[in-house]
Design an enzyme around this catalytic site. Sequence first.
Site, short mmCIF file in Angstrom:
data_model
loop_
_atom_site.label_atom_id
_atom_site.label_comp_id
_atom_site.label_asym_id
_atom_site.label_seq_id
_atom_site.Cartn_x
_atom_site.Cartn_y
_atom_site.Cartn_z
CG LEU A 173 -23.99 -4.38 -2.90
CD1 LEU A 173 -24.39 -4.96 -4.23
CD2 LEU A 173 -25.20 -4.25 -1.99
CD1 TRP B 239 -2.20 -2.23 1.49
CD2 TRP B 239 -3.09 -0.91 -0.08
NE1 TRP B 239 -3.27 -2.90 0.93
CE2 TRP B 239 -3.83 -2.11 -0.03
CE3 TRP B 239 -3.46 0.07 -0.99
CZ2 TRP B 239 -4.91 -2.35 -0.87
CZ3 TRP B 239 -4.55 -0.18 -1.82
CH2 TRP B 239 -5.26 -1.37 -1.76
CG LEU C 68 -9.06 -9.23 -2.81
CD1 LEU C 68 -8.34 -9.62 -4.08
CD2 LEU C 68 -8.28 -8.19 -2.06
CB CYS C 69 -12.24 -14.13 -3.07
SG CYS C 69 -12.29 -15.71 -2.21
CB VAL C 70 -6.51 -15.20 -2.66
CG1 VAL C 70 -5.41 -16.17 -3.04
CG2 VAL C 70 -6.25 -13.84 -3.28
CG LEU D 133 -2.18 -15.16 -6.38
CD1 LEU D 133 -3.26 -16.21 -6.56
CD2 LEU D 133 -1.69 -14.68 -7.73
CB ALA D 134 -4.21 -9.87 -2.27
#
Lengths: 355, 425
Positions: free
Chosen positions: B425, B30, B170-172, B181-182
Amino acid sequence: MMSAEWARRLVVLGAAGLGLAGAAYAYRHHASAARALPERKQELRQEEEEAVPTEKDVQDFEKACEFVSSTTLVSAGVFGPPDLLELYGLYKQATEGDLNASSSAGWAASAWGWIKSASSLSPREEAKRRSWLRCRGMSRGRAMTMYVGKVLARCAQRELDFKLDGEPEEAEAGWVATSTLRDAYHDEEDGEDGPEEETSDWFNAVADDAVTADAIAALASRATAAAAAGETTPSTPTTTLASASASGSPSFPPIEEVTERDGKLRSCLHWAADNGNADLVRALLLNRADPNSRDEDGQTPLHYAAICEYREIYDMLVGAGADENAEDGQGETPASWVPEHWRGGSQKQFIGWNS
Amino acid sequence: MEDKREIEALLEQMHLKEKEEAMQKKHSFWESQPVKQFSEEQNSETVEEGPVQVNQDAKGVRETGYALPGGYEWCDCDISSAEGAEEVYTLLSENYVEDDDNMFRFNYSSHFLSWALQPPGFKPFWHVGVRVIKSKKLVAFISAIPAKIRVGKNSPKGKDGVSMVEINFLCVHKKLRTKRLAPVLIREITRRVNLFDIWQASYTAGVIIPTPLATCRYFHRSLNPKKLIEVGFSKLGKRMTLSRTIKLHKLPQKTSTPGLRRMSKEDAPQVLELLNAYLAQFDLACLFQSVDEVEHWFLPRENVIYTYVVDAGEGKDGKRKITDIMSFYSLPSTIIGNEHHKELRAAFSYYNIANTASLKSLMEDALICARDENFDVFNALDIMQNAEFMKDLKFGIGDGHLQYYLYNWKVKKALTPQQVGLVLL
């Protein structure tokens, strides 16, 4: 906390410049910081030189390998070609041991032979083999720790956030926040810690739904025995009951305690009904607990059973004479709380002392 | 009461501590991104509001996808097909967020996903998946949908809305969590959005990363306390009876607002007007662009979105007049390892506008409607005016926070939850 972390980083950083030996030191230092091994044990460990890798060594090694394989492809420049070559040698040594005996013997036998065998390989493959050969004689465990140390050192140098014991990157698990209710349900007036109560141990156990199955069975059999003996009130506890209560459950209640109430006028039967403990409700009824006793709001155990939708208990209480139309302080009856799907075929059977 | 306040203070401290810890931690990814950094929090007066990177040109964006670890490849997921939606659903349902105790895992339905990911202007190119090359198994996902968001109602650059995307889902895969991977997924979705000349994004998360725009809290209203206790969502206090808890949370049989009914297609133009008029008061809010958009987001869909309007009857022009709106969406969780209960049905407050009714009575009706739709709990954030009704309607404070973030946009000062008028959501 912070300063220790920084001290570790500095040590690791310094060690990174010292090549393999430094890497091993960095790893050991990390290991001792992370695992806080007693000093003596650590000395032993150093003596053994990680000949046999521990489960943790293997885990760390695998983590470091995965990190290297993903990092090199994802953000280039963390590990340069010399690093990768060195890591390759350590990796092979850790996973396969010494370079194949026959070929390496050949290499050692003559320089000519080595040049010959190497010439059939690409320069890249040749360099890889040489790196592996350089680790010759190193135990697998040591190769693993060296590998991990090397990765840690490089990461510290590049200020990369790779931790063996760390949690996965915060974003990895997804971004959505989860939440559950923080506070337990409670009465406004009582606060979260509940009201002050001076009830007996037995009563407390009933309220907390902590009465053992043995104690419930004993309570039930006492009443049956009393009924069989033709007594109008059940007798005081027998020896079998005493033994049931000796096994950690609260002392068995003398009969008057079946009628005990707490500060909100709730009886044992109220609590047993609220907890959905059908066996205890049955046993209490056998001991002539009053199914129509009222709490401070005028509610009977039958109100509780209806509100909580415990059908078996509801039917049992009705069978024992509980009034379905008893109005509480707000004029509500147990019947008014009975859920729609119960209607049509409530079995009002109760087999007990009054049936 | 004093104890209670002490506990509140303690919990706030705990959250501050969590934030402090997060601020001390190194966020190598970040810190490389155009977001407000923690270090800028201290002297926020010097922060210039608006984009971090300016004058960017879509022509300068790299045309090829970022490199993935060996054996994996990028793909566009086709949510419009049942199989495509099912595939993303399976990945999320098996690997998405769990609570700290691993008792619940969000279980967005495939119908929900096809709603959430395909509003007007959606692009399959922004439904980014990662597959194993050999088996074609989907192992990671991230998505963007277009939205116009106002940032700062008095901010010259942000007050008229910024065309951005909302990043979500976002899902690994659990087994790939060490592959980092994120960050690649985030870079890739950024690239794919930049290609369309869009440079800002909004997103929310439970975790604290650089740097929250607003920190909000979840509140929960129990609709089925018995089940909530049985599954461990909540518990009984000492010497508190279940029957009393159920009685306390019992709702009236019927809704009380006259004219309350489900929203229909004809209502959409009026709903659009009501929404934009209402949301004008918030510093972070969605600017709904078209009737189509409103129809998409608000028309009721079973087990997805529930919207009710107050119909004041025919006006002088012979048209039916809509005055109030109340809505919630369905986001169930899988209950992990419980023999009797498989699913926790949770309704989440969406957008509510009370013009003729009081907000409290409108929201009580929302609770009643949610109960009638068999929801176990009604969740709401303390955003917009929601804090007004929570105590009276017996919402309990949650143990989770939700952080709001902006990508490539800085603001001087963090917003209070009451300044937030945006639901992701």
